[in-house]
Design a protein around this motif. Structure first.
Motif, PDB file in Angstrom:
ATOM      1  N   ASP A 198       0.850  -1.180   0.000  1.00 45.19           N
ATOM      2  CA  ASP A 198       0.000   0.000   0.000  1.00 45.19           C
ATOM      3  C   ASP A 198       0.898   1.247   0.000  1.00 45.19           C
ATOM      4  OD1 ASP A 198      -1.764   2.021   0.438  1.00 45.19           O
ATOM      5  OD2 ASP A 198      -2.238   1.456   2.500  1.00 45.19           O
ATOM      6  N   PRO A 199       0.829   2.081  -1.042  1.00 44.68           N
ATOM      7  CA  PRO A 199       1.711   3.251  -1.104  1.00 44.68           C
ATOM      8  C   PRO A 199       1.566   4.168   0.110  1.00 44.68           C
ATOM      9  CG  PRO A 199       0.590   2.947  -3.197  1.00 44.68           C
ATOM     10  CD  PRO A 199      -0.015   1.969  -2.248  1.00 44.68           C
ATOM     11  N   LEU A 200       0.345   4.320   0.590  1.00 40.16           N
ATOM     12  CA  LEU A 200       0.130   5.218   1.726  1.00 40.16           C
ATOM     13  C   LEU A 200       0.786   4.661   2.996  1.00 40.16           C
ATOM     14  CD1 LEU A 200      -1.197   7.906   1.763  1.00 40.16           C
ATOM     15  CD2 LEU A 200      -3.340   6.833   2.473  1.00 40.16           C
ATOM     16  N   ALA A 201       0.693   3.345   3.169  1.00 40.13           N
ATOM     17  CA  ALA A 201       1.341   2.728   4.341  1.00 40.13           C
ATOM     18  C   ALA A 201       2.852   2.885   4.243  1.00 40.13           C
ATOM     19  CB  ALA A 201       0.966   1.250   4.417  1.00 40.13           C
ATOM     20  N   ALA A 202       3.386   2.716   3.039  1.00 42.14           N
ATOM     21  CA  ALA A 202       4.839   2.884   2.847  1.00 42.14           C
ATOM     22  C   ALA A 202       5.239   4.328   3.108  1.00 42.14           C
ATOM     23  CB  ALA A 202       5.228   2.473   1.426  1.00 42.14           C
ATOM     24  N   LEU A 203       4.400   5.235   2.669  1.00 42.78           N
ATOM     25  CA  LEU A 203       4.682   6.662   2.877  1.00 42.78           C
ATOM     26  C   LEU A 203       4.763   6.978   4.365  1.00 42.78           C
ATOM     27  CD1 LEU A 203       4.815   9.538   1.516  1.00 42.78           C
ATOM     28  CD2 LEU A 203       2.360   9.669   1.981  1.00 42.78           C
ATOM     29  N   GLU A 204       3.824   6.443   5.104  1.00 41.50           N
ATOM     30  CA  GLU A 204       3.756   6.803   6.521  1.00 41.50           C
ATOM     31  C   GLU A 204       4.898   6.226   7.358  1.00 41.50           C
ATOM     32  OE1 GLU A 204      -0.357   6.063   7.277  1.00 41.50           O
ATOM     33  OE2 GLU A 204      -0.864   8.131   6.761  1.00 41.50           O
ATOM     34  N   GLN A 205       5.646   5.309   6.775  1.00 36.96           N
ATOM     35  CA  GLN A 205       6.824   4.799   7.488  1.00 36.96           C
ATOM     36  C   GLN A 205       8.027   5.728   7.350  1.00 36.96           C
ATOM     37  OE1 GLN A 205       7.263   0.910   5.849  1.00 36.96           O
ATOM     38  NE2 GLN A 205       5.771  -0.003   7.227  1.00 36.96           N
ATOM     39  N   LEU A 206       7.924   6.692   6.449  1.00 34.08           N
ATOM     40  CA  LEU A 206       9.057   7.608   6.232  1.00 34.08           C
ATOM     41  C   LEU A 206       8.993   8.788   7.190  1.00 34.08           C
ATOM     42  CD1 LEU A 206       9.117   7.689   2.325  1.00 34.08           C
ATOM     43  CD2 LEU A 206      10.557   6.336   3.857  1.00 34.08           C
ATOM     44  N   GLU A 207      10.163   9.345   7.476  1.00 36.11           N
ATOM     45  CA  GLU A 207      10.255  10.532   8.334  1.00 36.11           C
ATOM     46  C   GLU A 207       9.884  11.743   7.469  1.00 36.11           C
ATOM     47  OE1 GLU A 207      10.786  11.026  11.706  1.00 36.11           O
ATOM     48  OE2 GLU A 207      10.170  12.973  10.919  1.00 36.11           O
ATOM     49  N   LEU A 208       8.583  12.003   7.380  1.00 34.40           N
ATOM     50  CA  LEU A 208       8.090  12.944   6.371  1.00 34.40           C
ATOM     51  C   LEU A 208       8.473  14.395   6.653  1.00 34.40           C
ATOM     52  CD1 LEU A 208       4.640  11.263   5.697  1.00 34.40           C
ATOM     53  CD2 LEU A 208       6.669  11.223   4.263  1.00 34.40           C
ATOM     54  N   SER A 209       8.892  14.682   7.877  1.00 30.88           N
ATOM     55  CA  SER A 209       9.314  16.062   8.167  1.00 30.88           C
ATOM     56  C   SER A 209      10.571  16.431   7.383  1.00 30.88           C
ATOM     57  CB  SER A 209       9.572  16.231   9.664  1.00 30.88           C
ATOM     58  OG  SER A 209      10.683  15.443  10.050  1.00 30.88           O
ATOM     59  N   ARG A 210      11.233  15.420   6.816  1.00 27.82           N
ATOM     60  CA  ARG A 210      12.457  15.708   6.052  1.00 27.82           C
ATOM     61  C   ARG A 210      12.197  15.834   4.550  1.00 27.82           C
ATOM     62  NH1 ARG A 210      17.299  15.654   8.639  1.00 27.82           N
ATOM     63  NH2 ARG A 210      17.246  14.837  10.751  1.00 27.82           N
TER      64      ARG A 210
END
Lengths: 278, 182
Positions: free
Chosen positions: A191-203
């Motif tokens: 799931d792309p969204l699940a993969a996205l949420e594992q990243l440190e998105l503040s960076r």
């Protein structure tokens, strides 16, 4: 505040732009083109002459994107290569530099393109050290980009943790290629969204996007297709979660009519405006 | 050898992939990968390895095709198999000029395999781009047409990075000469 956070805070909102390619030069001359920033491939400006900022760039901010640092190759950073990237960044007055979490070559083999790095904890430190050297030499924020791959390499870390830890240890940003993330997830049934949420998105400071192509049920990041609806939708999700400063369309062939490209840039500007701009 | 070098070797060499496929454990032992890196090789999916290796060739062919559009069009469906033959015997050139050098070498390869498809204009433009990137100003290429009626003759192409000048000097070339490029 980390050095990186301070550097990024000093960046203006760069907006939506396009990767500079010679066949697209006319677009950069067109005052009606919806281009707010420009990304150049560093290697296109390597050479015997000192790089000069082309007049057609105007006042638009420039990001320098290199392809061949091969940060995942064990061993020291190629100093001559770094010097060329820094020269291009200085010559063009770049606001940031970026390259990939990838292997393009080893001492023995030239692979010519981006390949995955085994997500091993022992590689975090050496890769982070190379990024710190790039930031020190260029004096610019560095963004590390995720790649698309058809080969999964297992390591002792999940990929997202590997990526997050490198960026934290290097104190650098992420250039999130939404197409690459989406393509990898679709090909490997995630799931792309699940993969996205594992990243440190503040960076996440910058996004890359371009349409994918499909062959035999598999998606390819060919840089030769129009942006598809699922990618716009995914980009919208990213923009809601990450402090993005720039979105760049990366087109490398099968160039469409100007109007088609403008439409894609305009649509991204609308998404960007809704999510990011006050 | 570390695991990155081992994977790179596998991706670039079909012969090594065959050996790896036949006896993975023996191959890993033979290359001497560190114990903490061996699990990466043990877990490699052979189909994914082939797909990624094929993709590298496709990317390489795509870069070359963009640089020699007339030759690419002239080859039609023969382009892919001819490029695969070429690539099997020619590793990627190194450095930032690798696409230009690869395209130049591919044209040289084609001189022996499909000379009629080689475009003198592509050659001249490639030489010009290489010359520019190496700090020189001008380059040129020469070619002559085959037996195409009133346009048969010596075609001179002078290319710079800003464009090309193409002159045709009508000359009665015998058809047996075929098309040549320098």
């Amino acid at each position: 505040m980390s050095d990186f956070a301070a550097r990024v805070e000093a960046l203006p909102l760069l907006g939506v732009g396009l990767g500079y390619r010679r066949p697209l030069r006319r677009l950069f001359r067109d005052p009606t083109a919806p281009l707010e920033c420009i990304e150049v491939v560093a290697e296109h400006f390597f050479g015997a002459r000192a790089p000069k900022r082309p007049r057609l760039f105007g006042e638009r901010p420039v990001m320098v994107h290199s392809l061949d640092a091969s940060l995942g190759t064990p061993g020291p950073l190629d100093e001559a290569y770094l010097e060329q990237v820094a020269t291009v960044a200085e010559g063009l007055g770049a606001v940031l530099v970026s390259d990939h979490l990838a292997v393009t070559r080893t001492g023995q083999v030239e692979l010519g393109h981006l390949n995955p790095v085994p997500p091993l904890a022992k590689y975090v430190g050496p890769i982070a050290a190379k990024i710190r050297a790039i930031q020190e030499r260029t004096g610019l924020p560095f963004l590390l980009e995720n790649i698309t791959t058809h080969l999964r390499l297992k390591g002792d870390l999940p990929f997202a943790e590997f990526y997050n830890r490198i960026c934290a240890e290097a104190d650098c940003g992420m250039l999130l290629d939404v197409t690459n993330l989406f393509v990898n997830c679709r090909n490997f049934e995630r799931d792309p969204l699940a993969a996205l949420e594992q990243l440190e998105l503040s960076r996440v400071v910058q996004l890359h996007i371009v349409g994918y192509t499909e062959r035999d049920g598999r998606l390819y990041d060919s840089h030769r297709a129009e942006i598809q609806e699922p990618l716009y939708a995914f980009t919208e999700q990213v923009l809601q979660r990450a402090p993005v400063r720039a979105i760049v369309v990366e087109r490398d062939g099968h160039y469409p009519r100007d109007a088609v490209l403008f439409e894609q840039l305009t649509r991204l500007r609308q998404l960007f405006a809704l999510a990011v701009r006050p | 050898m570390n695991v990155v070098e081992a994977v790179a070797a596998l991706l670039s060499d079909p012969g090594l992939r065959a050996t790896f496929r036949d006896d993975r454990a023996a191959w890993i032992k033979a290359v001497g990968v560190d114990a903490d890196e061996a699990p990466t090789l043990q877990a490699l999916d052979l189909e994914e390895l082939e797909t990624q290796a094929g993709l590298l060739i496709d990317k390489r062919a795509g870069e070359v095709a963009e640089l020699i559009p007339r030759t690419r069009a002239g080859l039609g469906s023969r382009f892919e198999p001819l490029f695969a033959d070429y690539a099997a015997g020619a590793p990627w050139p190194r450095g930032h000029l690798r696409h230009l050098r690869d395209a130049t070498r591919f044209l040289r390869f084609l001189q022996a395999r499909a000379p009629a498809a080689v475009s003198g204009v592509d050659q001249a433009l490639l030489r010009s781009q290489l010359a520019w990137r190496q700090g020189r100003r001008l380059s040129f290429g020469l070619s002559h047409h085959r037996d195409t009626g009133p346009l048969s003759g010596l075609v001179l192409v002078l290319a710079t990075r800003r464009g090309k000048l193409r002159l045709t000097l009508p000359l009665p070339f015998p058809a047996s000469l075929g098309r040549r490029s320098w």
